[in-house]
Write a protein that holds these residues in place. Structure first.
Motif, PDB file in Angstrom:
ATOM      1  N   LEU A 128       2.843  12.427  -9.885  1.00 49.41           N
ATOM      2  CA  LEU A 128       2.488  13.845  -9.797  1.00 49.41           C
ATOM      3  C   LEU A 128       3.729  14.725  -9.937  1.00 49.41           C
ATOM      4  N   ASP A 129       4.813  14.323  -9.272  1.00 49.38           N
ATOM      5  CA  ASP A 129       6.062  15.083  -9.372  1.00 49.38           C
ATOM      6  C   ASP A 129       6.573  15.101 -10.810  1.00 49.38           C
ATOM      7  N   ALA A 130       6.586  13.927 -11.428  1.00 47.45           N
ATOM      8  CA  ALA A 130       7.120  13.820 -12.785  1.00 47.45           C
ATOM      9  C   ALA A 130       6.293  14.608 -13.789  1.00 47.45           C
ATOM     10  N   SER A 131       4.998  14.752 -13.508  1.00 45.69           N
ATOM     11  CA  SER A 131       4.101  15.473 -14.422  1.00 45.69           C
ATOM     12  C   SER A 131       4.014  16.954 -14.102  1.00 45.69           C
ATOM     13  N   GLY A 132       4.717  17.393 -13.062  1.00 48.93           N
ATOM     14  CA  GLY A 132       4.675  18.804 -12.676  1.00 48.93           C
ATOM     15  C   GLY A 132       3.347  19.229 -12.092  1.00 48.93           C
ATOM     16  N   LEU A 133       2.612  18.284 -11.489  1.00 53.86           N
ATOM     17  CA  LEU A 133       1.267  18.569 -10.989  1.00 53.86           C
ATOM     18  C   LEU A 133       1.189  18.610  -9.460  1.00 53.86           C
ATOM     19  N   SER A 134       2.287  18.333  -8.779  1.00 53.11           N
ATOM     20  CA  SER A 134       2.244  18.192  -7.322  1.00 53.11           C
ATOM     21  C   SER A 134       1.732  19.442  -6.619  1.00 53.11           C
ATOM     22  N   ASP A 135       2.171  20.611  -7.069  1.00 49.92           N
ATOM     23  CA  ASP A 135       1.809  21.853  -6.384  1.00 49.92           C
ATOM     24  C   ASP A 135       0.368  22.269  -6.621  1.00 49.92           C
ATOM     25  N   ASP A 136      -0.294  21.638  -7.584  1.00 47.29           N
ATOM     26  CA  ASP A 136      -1.657  22.027  -7.935  1.00 47.29           C
ATOM     27  C   ASP A 136      -2.676  20.922  -7.673  1.00 47.29           C
ATOM     28  N   THR A 137      -2.279  19.910  -6.910  1.00 50.03           N
ATOM     29  CA  THR A 137      -3.145  18.754  -6.719  1.00 50.03           C
ATOM     30  C   THR A 137      -3.372  18.487  -5.241  1.00 50.03           C
TER      31      THR A 137
ATOM     32  N   THR B 104       0.833  -1.204   0.000  1.00 50.24           N
ATOM     33  CA  THR B 104       0.000   0.000   0.000  1.00 50.24           C
ATOM     34  C   THR B 104       0.865   1.250   0.000  1.00 50.24           C
ATOM     35  N   ASP B 105       1.887   1.257   0.852  1.00 55.07           N
ATOM     36  CA  ASP B 105       2.811   2.397   0.912  1.00 55.07           C
ATOM     37  C   ASP B 105       3.446   2.643  -0.459  1.00 55.07           C
ATOM     38  N   ALA B 106       3.845   1.566  -1.114  1.00 56.19           N
ATOM     39  CA  ALA B 106       4.491   1.703  -2.420  1.00 56.19           C
ATOM     40  C   ALA B 106       3.519   2.265  -3.459  1.00 56.19           C
ATOM     41  N   ALA B 107       2.256   1.869  -3.369  1.00 59.00           N
ATOM     42  CA  ALA B 107       1.254   2.382  -4.304  1.00 59.00           C
ATOM     43  C   ALA B 107       1.074   3.884  -4.133  1.00 59.00           C
ATOM     44  N   VAL B 108       1.002   4.329  -2.878  1.00 55.60           N
ATOM     45  CA  VAL B 108       0.868   5.759  -2.614  1.00 55.60           C
ATOM     46  C   VAL B 108       2.109   6.497  -3.118  1.00 55.60           C
TER      47      VAL B 108
ATOM     48  N   ILE C   2       1.986   7.170  -6.804  1.00 55.68           N
ATOM     49  CA  ILE C   2       1.109   8.283  -7.172  1.00 55.68           C
ATOM     50  C   ILE C   2       1.833   9.612  -6.997  1.00 55.68           C
ATOM     51  N   PHE C   3       2.519   9.775  -5.873  1.00 57.75           N
ATOM     52  CA  PHE C   3       3.269  11.015  -5.641  1.00 57.75           C
ATOM     53  C   PHE C   3       4.383  11.192  -6.676  1.00 57.75           C
ATOM     54  N   GLU C   4       5.055  10.114  -7.018  1.00 59.71           N
ATOM     55  CA  GLU C   4       6.117  10.192  -8.021  1.00 59.71           C
ATOM     56  C   GLU C   4       5.555  10.607  -9.376  1.00 59.71           C
TER      57      GLU C   4
END
Length: 259
Positions: free
Chosen positions: A65-74, A54-58, A61-63
């Motif tokens: 978002l980071d790779a897509s440049g979406l972390s700061d807006d999500t 479960t931890d790895a799945a979460v 998702i964060f990785e």
């Protein structure tokens, strides 16, 4: 597979187009079937291996978002719909000093806090302060009204009657009274409980869990009242000391049930 599809979906998004992703993980729910990559990884049990998955799945998702440049807006919300399915004092974990229900009484299906009190983690960069906490009692049903408030879209009449906007709690705003008047609990086999402030009233004996009644349960009081500020482990039933609280909460629960 569901995590891979979610990561793929995130990579297809852009900053100028809002998106919503609901990822209902099957881990660590029964059946306990960690994938081959996680089998034995915890050194504790298959259940612990499944939690690591479960931890790895979460993390995936964060990785993404980071790779897509979406972390700061999500906004990312991680939570669960019930407590751990492991019994209290599960030996393979206890010998290593781990208790899945922490200090709370009970497990999944029970009316006590171990059955209903769950992790609720939210990340909203630039809006919700990192490391902040709230003592407000919230329920998963509140996600509907809260998300509607975030996007500025009022719920239509008759929708989300049990949903409360808890955005002030997320933003760290203080209020004169609790955002939720009360919260109703229900066990696997039908016990009802109601919580308001520090008080939690259970209308029945025992835990109301999935297994058969424990020997001696018929001799227990048919009402349970706990002061969760003083007794978060629900070990001291004070129903006979506060009859006025029992009466008030009983009537409130009946009114809620009547709708």
């Amino acid at each position: 597979m569901i995590v891979d599809k979610s990561v793929e979906y995130i990579h297809q998004q852009t900053k100028d187009q809002p998106f919503f992703l609901y990822l209902p993980l099957t881990s660590p729910h029964q059946p306990i079937v960690p994938s081959e990559a996680f089998q034995g990884k915890s050194g504790l049990s298959p259940y612990a291996d499944f939690c690591l998955q479960t931890d790895a799945a979460v993390g995936a998702i964060f990785e993404a978002l980071d790779a897509s440049g979406l972390s700061d807006d999500t906004i990312v919300i991680f939570t669960s719909d019930n407590g751990s399915l492991l019994p209290v004092n599960y030996k393979p974990h206890q010998v290593k000093g781990h208790q899945s229900s922490y200090i709370f009484r009970g497990k999944k299906g029970d009316i006590h806090e171990g059955g209903h009190r769950v992790p609720y983690l939210l990340r909203w960069p630039g809006v919700v302060a990192a490391g902040s906490q709230s003592d407000e009692t919230t329920c998963l049903t509140d996600l509907l009204a809260t998300c509607a408030a975030i996007i500025g879209k009022p719920l239509p009449d008759g929708a989300g009657e049990d949903s409360v906007n808890v955005l002030p709690a997320l933003l760290g705003q203080t209020t004169n009274q609790a955002l939720r008047e009360a919260t109703v609990h229900h066990s696997f086999d039908g016990l009802f409980a109601i919580r308001q402030g520090k008080w939690k009233l259970i209308l029945g004996a025992g835990a109301g869990s999935m297994g058969p009644p424990k020997p001696g349960i018929e001799k227990l009081p048919k009402i349970q009242l706990y002061d969760l500020e003083q007794d978060i482990s629900e070990s001291n039933n004070v129903y006979d000391q506060y009859p006025e609280v029992v009466e008030r909460l009983t009537q409130m629960l009946k009114e809620i049930q009547r709708g």
